[in-house]
Design a protein around this motif. Structure first.
Motif, mmCIF file in Angstrom:
data_model
loop_
_atom_site.group_PDB
_atom_site.id
_atom_site.type_symbol
_atom_site.label_atom_id
_atom_site.label_comp_id
_atom_site.label_asym_id
_atom_site.label_seq_id
_atom_site.Cartn_x
_atom_site.Cartn_y
_atom_site.Cartn_z
ATOM 1 N N ILE A 187 64.712 95.244 64.105
ATOM 2 C CA ILE A 187 65.072 93.789 63.848
ATOM 3 C C ILE A 187 65.837 93.567 62.706
ATOM 4 O O ILE A 187 65.343 94.281 61.684
ATOM 5 N N LYS A 188 66.995 92.756 62.579
ATOM 6 C CA LYS A 188 67.679 92.514 61.455
ATOM 7 C C LYS A 188 67.326 91.419 60.588
ATOM 8 O O LYS A 188 67.800 91.074 59.528
ATOM 9 N N ARG A 189 66.779 90.410 61.420
ATOM 10 C CA ARG A 189 66.792 89.068 60.956
ATOM 11 C C ARG A 189 65.165 88.625 61.374
ATOM 12 O O ARG A 189 64.783 88.609 62.661
ATOM 13 N N LEU A 190 64.370 87.935 60.352
ATOM 14 C CA LEU A 190 63.136 87.398 60.857
ATOM 15 C C LEU A 190 63.177 85.992 60.485
ATOM 16 O O LEU A 190 63.731 85.642 59.401
ATOM 17 N N SER A 191 62.807 85.152 61.190
ATOM 18 C CA SER A 191 62.490 83.783 61.047
ATOM 19 C C SER A 191 61.273 83.167 61.544
ATOM 20 O O SER A 191 60.319 83.945 61.977
ATOM 21 N N CYS A 232 66.021 77.333 56.122
ATOM 22 C CA CYS A 232 67.195 77.663 56.743
ATOM 23 C C CYS A 232 67.250 76.201 57.784
ATOM 24 O O CYS A 232 66.533 75.685 57.919
ATOM 25 N N LYS A 233 68.258 76.393 58.743
ATOM 26 C CA LYS A 233 68.421 75.371 59.589
ATOM 27 C C LYS A 233 67.697 75.712 60.840
ATOM 28 O O LYS A 233 67.367 77.039 60.742
ATOM 29 N N PRO A 234 67.291 74.919 61.939
ATOM 30 C CA PRO A 234 66.619 75.193 62.968
ATOM 31 C C PRO A 234 67.310 76.368 63.708
ATOM 32 O O PRO A 234 68.412 76.654 63.655
ATOM 33 N N PHE A 235 66.551 77.310 64.294
ATOM 34 C CA PHE A 235 67.082 78.335 64.923
ATOM 35 C C PHE A 235 66.420 78.518 66.268
ATOM 36 O O PHE A 235 65.550 77.656 66.846
ATOM 37 N N SER A 236 67.036 79.291 67.261
ATOM 38 C CA SER A 236 66.406 79.486 68.600
ATOM 39 C C SER A 236 66.446 78.078 69.348
ATOM 40 O O SER A 236 67.404 77.334 69.296
ATOM 41 N N HIS A 237 65.240 77.727 69.994
ATOM 42 C CA HIS A 237 65.245 76.438 70.669
ATOM 43 C C HIS A 237 64.838 75.279 69.729
ATOM 44 O O HIS A 237 64.671 74.144 70.276
ATOM 45 N N TYR A 238 64.585 75.507 68.403
ATOM 46 C CA TYR A 238 63.927 74.460 67.703
ATOM 47 C C TYR A 238 65.201 73.481 67.275
ATOM 48 O O TYR A 238 66.514 73.650 67.323
ATOM 49 N N ARG A 239 64.866 72.309 66.845
ATOM 50 C CA ARG A 239 65.566 71.224 66.504
ATOM 51 C C ARG A 239 65.402 70.765 65.337
ATOM 52 O O ARG A 239 64.217 70.787 64.711
ATOM 53 N N ASN A 240 66.319 70.005 64.353
ATOM 54 C CA ASN A 240 65.749 69.214 63.129
ATOM 55 C C ASN A 240 64.468 68.318 63.536
ATOM 56 O O ASN A 240 64.301 67.629 64.500
ATOM 57 N N MET A 291 62.290 79.026 58.137
ATOM 58 C CA MET A 291 62.766 80.056 57.282
ATOM 59 C C MET A 291 63.204 81.142 57.650
ATOM 60 O O MET A 291 63.039 81.302 58.854
ATOM 61 N N THR A 292 63.926 81.856 57.060
ATOM 62 C CA THR A 292 64.518 83.087 57.535
ATOM 63 C C THR A 292 64.634 84.233 56.431
ATOM 64 O O THR A 292 64.690 83.824 55.295
ATOM 65 N N MET A 293 64.959 85.592 56.988
ATOM 66 C CA MET A 293 65.336 86.401 56.036
ATOM 67 C C MET A 293 65.898 87.626 56.586
ATOM 68 O O MET A 293 65.795 88.027 58.094
ATOM 69 N N LEU A 294 66.843 88.221 55.691
ATOM 70 C CA LEU A 294 67.506 89.469 56.324
ATOM 71 C C LEU A 294 66.624 90.574 56.068
ATOM 72 O O LEU A 294 66.078 90.825 54.829
#
Length: 155
Positions: free
Chosen positions: A105-109, A133-141, A148-151
């Protein structure tokens, strides 16, 4: 030395901690903003779940959902009450990060609450290297959520 056990939902202590986690999060989150998974949700094949034990005592739990082959999402991170305030939340997070590294896995959110109840969790995730971070995957504002995310450096 901590030991981890994968997918042991039927253990009474694990089951009890998960139920407490669900009840508490649902009590402090608006219905349309509560993203906690129940046990059946955590049993989805796209999710790996671990319990962490200090000897015979359940220290905490956490899950990793695969969003794609290089992106994972933390779910259901919880430290048992008697282990709180002693740095064990960081141990659970580090365990999940190390498991993510093993499978490239290269990114965790993650998604967590925006309210005061979730302040300690947000601080812990920041300390672990996560940034908002901005919403990811299925999430919306959503004003009730913080994303949150990290590499991950897999070296």
């Amino acid at each position: 030395m901590l030991k981890s056990i994968e997918d042991n939902f039927d253990d009474p202590e694990v089951h009890s901690l998960l139920i407490k986690h669900f009840i508490e999060l649902r009590s402090v989150s608006p219905e349309d903003s509560c993203h906690v998974l129940d046990i059946d949700g955590l049993k989805n094949p796209s999710i790996k779940f671990w319990s962490l034990w200090d000897g015979n005592h359940l220290m905490g739990i956490g899950a990793l959902k695969f969003l794609d082959k290089e992106h994972g999402e933390f779910k259901s991170i919880r430290v048992n009450d008697k282990f709180r305030g002693k740095g064990n939340g960081l141990k659970v997070i580090n365990h999940l990060i190390n498991e993510a590294k093993k499978i490239n896995i290269k990114r965790l959110s993650l998604e967590t609450g925006a309210g005061d109840f979730f302040l300690a969790a947000r601080k812990l995730f920041n300390k672990s290297g996560f940034e908002t971070c901005k919403p990811f995957s299925h999430y919306r504002n959503n004003i009730n959520s913080v994303y949150m995310t990290m590499l991950i450096n897999n070296k």
